[in-house]
Design an enzyme around this catalytic site. Sequence first.
Site, mmCIF file in Angstrom:
data_model
loop_
_atom_site.group_PDB
_atom_site.id
_atom_site.type_symbol
_atom_site.label_atom_id
_atom_site.label_comp_id
_atom_site.label_asym_id
_atom_site.label_seq_id
_atom_site.Cartn_x
_atom_site.Cartn_y
_atom_site.Cartn_z
ATOM 1 N N GLN A 1 0.993 -5.252 -7.474
ATOM 2 C CA GLN A 1 0.742 -5.996 -6.236
ATOM 3 C C GLN A 1 -0.619 -6.671 -6.222
ATOM 4 O OE1 GLN A 1 1.033 -2.156 -4.032
ATOM 5 N NE2 GLN A 1 -0.718 -2.872 -2.862
ATOM 6 N N ASN B 1 5.498 3.207 -8.230
ATOM 7 C CA ASN B 1 4.413 2.539 -7.510
ATOM 8 C C ASN B 1 4.393 1.061 -7.897
ATOM 9 O OD1 ASN B 1 2.207 2.201 -5.835
ATOM 10 N ND2 ASN B 1 0.889 3.660 -6.897
ATOM 11 N N CYS C 1 2.384 -3.560 -0.671
ATOM 12 C CA CYS C 1 3.246 -2.489 -1.197
ATOM 13 C C CYS C 1 4.588 -2.444 -0.479
ATOM 14 C CB CYS C 1 2.538 -1.149 -1.083
ATOM 15 S SG CYS C 1 1.978 -0.771 0.598
ATOM 16 N N HIS D 1 1.036 4.139 2.510
ATOM 17 C CA HIS D 1 1.407 3.376 1.320
ATOM 18 C C HIS D 1 2.921 3.421 1.130
ATOM 19 C CE1 HIS D 1 0.877 1.475 -2.532
ATOM 20 N NE2 HIS D 1 1.252 2.522 -3.233
#
Length: 262
Positions: free
Chosen positions: A64, A229, A70, A209
């Site tokens: 990102q 992630n 995110c 997150h």
Amino acid sequence: MAMNKYGDLTRQEYHVLQGAMINSQFVKRGKNASPRKLRQNAERLGVVAVDYRAMGYVTEVKDQGYCGSCWAFSTTGAIEAQMFKQSGQLVSLSEQNLVDCSRAYGTFGCSGAWMANAYDYVVHNGLQASATYPYTSVDTQPCFYDSSLSVAHVREYRFIPKGDEQALADAVATIGPITIAIDADHSSFLFYSSGIYEEPSCNPSNLSHAVLLVGFGSEGGQDYWIIKNSWGSGWGEGGYMRLVRDGSNACGIASYALFPVL
């Protein structure tokens, strides 16, 4: 833990990177999936471990950049997986399309968002592929969405009942990767390198997150979740984390979880 490319971030800069969720007291939720149906389906399949990376459902690890987007990666990842499940084709979807175009639905570009708002945008508009709408990691450009290039179409989305880890595991086992939010506001998360992550000061209510839940398993008697992630492959285990799965809603993994229905 190990040093990584985020080691020079101030606390404030790390908050930007997480894309801290906006106004958690005004969190948008939607219709819940039925835990009973999820349980019945999971029991029928008898899944004790699942890793959707090995089954072709998951695109490459993305990055990102220094933009709190995110939420967009967490959203596209679950839709990518359902499209693969339906068609056998894995298409990387455009996070930038969401960053640029979904503000009217309550998202905030590089300043974070709740993923239900991003899903609302896709339900009403569709979504382009990364190939036709590439990622720039900035939120200052106009919306370039072209409906004729849309490749993703979502009918609706369903939430896992808040805090229900069993329902979450059943959903992962029977449906596929799930959009989730977690408490990542710890240096142990920032510098995570390998192993099964357990942070005693994680707060299941402090969701900061967004990530993608792509499976679960166990090692040495310790159960874990597998999380994708969006910080590139240099973070964690090739861009992934194994998070402790012990029924205590570790880091809020089951506090805000949802999946698309195509």
